[in-house]
Design a protein around this motif. Structure first.
Motif, PDB file in Angstrom:
ATOM      1  N   PHE A 158       0.809  -1.220   0.000  1.00  0.00           N
ATOM      2  CA  PHE A 158       0.000   0.000   0.000  1.00  0.00           C
ATOM      3  C   PHE A 158       0.842   1.270   0.000  1.00  0.00           C
ATOM      4  O   PHE A 158       1.779   1.397   0.786  1.00  0.00           O
ATOM      5  N   ASP A 159       0.462   2.184  -0.865  1.00  0.00           N
ATOM      6  CA  ASP A 159       0.897   3.577  -0.757  1.00  0.00           C
ATOM      7  C   ASP A 159      -0.329   4.317  -0.239  1.00  0.00           C
ATOM      8  O   ASP A 159      -1.170   4.777  -1.003  1.00  0.00           O
ATOM      9  N   HIS A 160      -0.459   4.364   1.089  1.00  0.00           N
ATOM     10  CA  HIS A 160      -1.668   4.931   1.692  1.00  0.00           C
ATOM     11  C   HIS A 160      -1.816   6.415   1.389  1.00  0.00           C
ATOM     12  O   HIS A 160      -2.929   6.917   1.241  1.00  0.00           O
ATOM     13  N   LEU A 161      -0.686   7.122   1.285  1.00  0.00           N
ATOM     14  CA  LEU A 161      -0.753   8.570   1.061  1.00  0.00           C
ATOM     15  C   LEU A 161      -1.375   8.895  -0.295  1.00  0.00           C
ATOM     16  O   LEU A 161      -2.058   9.900  -0.449  1.00  0.00           O
ATOM     17  N   ASN A 162      -1.149   8.014  -1.282  1.00  0.00           N
ATOM     18  CA  ASN A 162      -1.699   8.230  -2.622  1.00  0.00           C
ATOM     19  C   ASN A 162      -2.867   7.299  -2.948  1.00  0.00           C
ATOM     20  O   ASN A 162      -3.279   7.201  -4.099  1.00  0.00           O
ATOM     21  N   HIS A 163      -3.394   6.634  -1.909  1.00  0.00           N
ATOM     22  CA  HIS A 163      -4.532   5.717  -2.099  1.00  0.00           C
ATOM     23  C   HIS A 163      -4.304   4.770  -3.269  1.00  0.00           C
ATOM     24  O   HIS A 163      -5.165   4.585  -4.130  1.00  0.00           O
ATOM     25  N   THR A 164      -3.105   4.178  -3.289  1.00  0.00           N
ATOM     26  CA  THR A 164      -2.711   3.280  -4.383  1.00  0.00           C
ATOM     27  C   THR A 164      -2.283   1.932  -3.805  1.00  0.00           C
ATOM     28  O   THR A 164      -1.623   1.872  -2.772  1.00  0.00           O
ATOM     29  N   ILE A 165      -2.669   0.866  -4.493  1.00  0.00           N
ATOM     30  CA  ILE A 165      -2.242  -0.486  -4.120  1.00  0.00           C
ATOM     31  C   ILE A 165      -1.378  -1.051  -5.241  1.00  0.00           C
ATOM     32  O   ILE A 165      -1.781  -1.038  -6.406  1.00  0.00           O
ATOM     33  N   CYS A 218      10.783   3.856  -1.714  1.00  0.00           N
ATOM     34  CA  CYS A 218      10.330   2.536  -2.120  1.00  0.00           C
ATOM     35  C   CYS A 218      11.554   1.672  -2.379  1.00  0.00           C
ATOM     36  O   CYS A 218      12.499   2.116  -3.028  1.00  0.00           O
ATOM     37  N   VAL A 219      11.541   0.464  -1.840  1.00  0.00           N
ATOM     38  CA  VAL A 219      12.565  -0.536  -2.167  1.00  0.00           C
ATOM     39  C   VAL A 219      11.910  -1.507  -3.134  1.00  0.00           C
ATOM     40  O   VAL A 219      10.807  -2.002  -2.865  1.00  0.00           O
ATOM     41  N   ILE A 220      12.541  -1.765  -4.283  1.00  0.00           N
ATOM     42  CA  ILE A 220      11.892  -2.626  -5.276  1.00  0.00           C
ATOM     43  C   ILE A 220      12.913  -3.413  -6.100  1.00  0.00           C
ATOM     44  O   ILE A 220      13.942  -2.880  -6.510  1.00  0.00           O
ATOM     45  N   CYS A 221      12.605  -4.679  -6.314  1.00  0.00           N
ATOM     46  CA  CYS A 221      13.397  -5.504  -7.245  1.00  0.00           C
ATOM     47  C   CYS A 221      12.681  -5.427  -8.600  1.00  0.00           C
ATOM     48  O   CYS A 221      11.920  -6.323  -8.968  1.00  0.00           O
ATOM     49  N   GLU A 228       7.663  -5.146 -20.281  1.00  0.00           N
ATOM     50  CA  GLU A 228       6.725  -4.174 -20.854  1.00  0.00           C
ATOM     51  C   GLU A 228       5.898  -3.441 -19.791  1.00  0.00           C
ATOM     52  O   GLU A 228       5.223  -2.459 -20.092  1.00  0.00           O
ATOM     53  N   GLU A 229       5.970  -3.909 -18.535  1.00  0.00           N
ATOM     54  CA  GLU A 229       5.204  -3.260 -17.463  1.00  0.00           C
ATOM     55  C   GLU A 229       6.085  -2.516 -16.455  1.00  0.00           C
ATOM     56  O   GLU A 229       5.601  -1.717 -15.663  1.00  0.00           O
ATOM     57  N   ARG A 230       7.369  -2.773 -16.535  1.00  0.00           N
ATOM     58  CA  ARG A 230       8.306  -2.268 -15.518  1.00  0.00           C
ATOM     59  C   ARG A 230       8.321  -0.746 -15.456  1.00  0.00           C
ATOM     60  O   ARG A 230       8.225  -0.153 -14.380  1.00  0.00           O
ATOM     61  N   ARG A 231       8.422  -0.097 -16.604  1.00  0.00           N
ATOM     62  CA  ARG A 231       8.565   1.366 -16.640  1.00  0.00           C
ATOM     63  C   ARG A 231       7.343   2.053 -16.028  1.00  0.00           C
ATOM     64  O   ARG A 231       7.465   3.039 -15.304  1.00  0.00           O
ATOM     65  N   PHE A 232       6.158   1.489 -16.300  1.00  0.00           N
ATOM     66  CA  PHE A 232       4.926   2.067 -15.770  1.00  0.00           C
ATOM     67  C   PHE A 232       4.922   2.046 -14.242  1.00  0.00           C
ATOM     68  O   PHE A 232       4.573   3.028 -13.589  1.00  0.00           O
ATOM     69  N   VAL A 233       5.322   0.909 -13.668  1.00  0.00           N
ATOM     70  CA  VAL A 233       5.347   0.768 -12.209  1.00  0.00           C
ATOM     71  C   VAL A 233       6.342   1.747 -11.596  1.00  0.00           C
ATOM     72  O   VAL A 233       6.034   2.461 -10.628  1.00  0.00           O
ATOM     73  N   SER A 238       7.875   6.751  -8.689  1.00  0.00           N
ATOM     74  CA  SER A 238       8.872   7.832  -8.640  1.00  0.00           C
ATOM     75  C   SER A 238       8.251   9.225  -8.535  1.00  0.00           C
ATOM     76  O   SER A 238       8.963  10.202  -8.338  1.00  0.00           O
ATOM     77  N   LYS A 239       6.931   9.323  -8.626  1.00  0.00           N
ATOM     78  CA  LYS A 239       6.279  10.640  -8.514  1.00  0.00           C
ATOM     79  C   LYS A 239       6.623  11.328  -7.205  1.00  0.00           C
ATOM     80  O   LYS A 239       6.847  12.525  -7.170  1.00  0.00           O
ATOM     81  N   ASP A 240       6.638  10.549  -6.108  1.00  0.00           N
ATOM     82  CA  ASP A 240       6.965  11.182  -4.819  1.00  0.00           C
ATOM     83  C   ASP A 240       7.752  10.263  -3.890  1.00  0.00           C
ATOM     84  O   ASP A 240       7.767  10.458  -2.678  1.00  0.00           O
TER      85      ASP A 240
END
Length: 322
Positions: A158-165, A218-221, A228-233, A238-240
């Motif tokens: 969860f990114d609770h601040l941006n209401h994103t899962i 964010c820590v991410i592998c 084809e989906e990596r850049r979108f994620v 990276s917005k904040d």
């Protein structure tokens, strides 16, 4: 294909970090053959069951004591035993979640012996005794009958601040149930994606072993996300957030399985395993340290045998105080 599902719903206000967690003692902990089918992080160790239990309990007790000494409230859920053994009960974050409006959700678990971990009545009683208000219980467990699963904050980051899962799709993370849950809790953005482990090409079994989202990092592998989906994620994160990218080898040492928490006085701490801490580069340790005090815990028995680490051992409590 990647979906950025837009769902309009009433939002609840939220903060990123919990200052209270549920932890479950590993009374029946051992290698779980049922979960090993899709969890490549599990390993059999040459120890007796008694040795495993003793070491796991010692690791657990030390972690509880340290978190409390740092000012994080720990609700120790000493669950009642049943006829079915629950070797993975030490990882409670997979079967429940809580929201600031006082709701407790319980989830459909993929493995039969893990379904026996779901004990909402006993947990609610313990939470209320710990000064937290449970105003509503919502069960999604019936979805097991359709063979559709959603293993809570194991599969949802969860990114609770941006209401994103953020969620890596797998047999333990059904896209339809995921989107339905997001709608229920008023999170209008779901970033779901596909992953492939090098060698086996299998999907990651739980999102929280490959990524963690804090207030401003964010820590991410990202290399396990299909190309084809990596850049979108990454663009979304990276917005904040400061992105700390980890390798597959670092992921295998549970560098992605950490959790930012808050103490009673509002200080930020980041809980992780000692093996994760040791696998981060000095530069990455510096980056992480700017987001909170690092708390490494030696849970080597639990993480090697159980295939989950520190973050999996922490069920966040966002419930209001009574």
């Amino acid at each position: 294909m990647l979906k950025d599902s837009k769902i309009s719903h009433h939002r609840t206000s939220s903060v990123q970090n919990a200052n209270c967690v549920v932890m479950v003692p590993p009374k029946e902990f051992k290698f779980n053959a049922e979960t090993a089918g899709d969890n490549e992080f599990q390993h059999q160790l040459d120890l007796t069951n008694d040795q495993v239990t003793k070491q796991a309990m010692s690791e657990f007790d030390a972690m509880v004591e340290r978190l409390r000494s740092e000012g994080v409230q720990v609700v120790e859920f000493d669950y009642p035993l049943s006829g079915t053994e629950t070797p993975d009960a030490v990882f409670p974050n997979n079967w429940f979640s809580t929201t600031p409006d006082g709701s407790l959700y319980t989830f459909p678990m993929a493995c039969r012996n893990r379904q026996c971990e779901v004990r909402p009545e006993a947990l609610i009683k313990q939470l209320q005794e710990s000064g937290r208000a449970v105003n509503k219980q919502v069960s999604l467990e019936h979805l097991v009958e359709n063979h559709t699963y959603l293993e809570s904050t194991g599969v949802m980051v969860f990114d609770h601040l941006n209401h994103t899962i953020y969620a890596a799709l797998s047999q333990r993370c059904n896209k339809q149930v995921l989107n339905n849950y997001a709608q229920r809790v008023g999170y209008d953005r779901v970033v779901s994606f596909s992953t492939a482990l090098p060698g086996s090409n299998s999907p990651i079994y739980h999102t929280n072993v490959m990524m963690a989202v804090g207030e401003s990092f964010c820590v991410i592998c990202d290399e396990v996300i299909v190309e084809e989906e990596r850049r979108f994620v990454l663009k979304s994160l990276s917005k904040d957030k400061q992105i700390i990218s980890i390798s597959v080898d670092q992921m295998n040492h549970f560098c992605g399985n950490l959790l930012q928490l808050e103490t009673a006085s509002g200080q930020k701490v980041i809980a992780m395993s000692k093996s994760a801490y040791d696998a981060f580069t000095p530069a990455q340790i510096n980056q992480l340290s700017s987001h909170g005090k690092l708390l490494p815990f030696d849970v080597s028995t639990i993480e090697q045998i159980g295939g989950g680490s520190v973050r999996c051992m922490l069920g966040e409590v966002f419930l209001p105080k009574k």
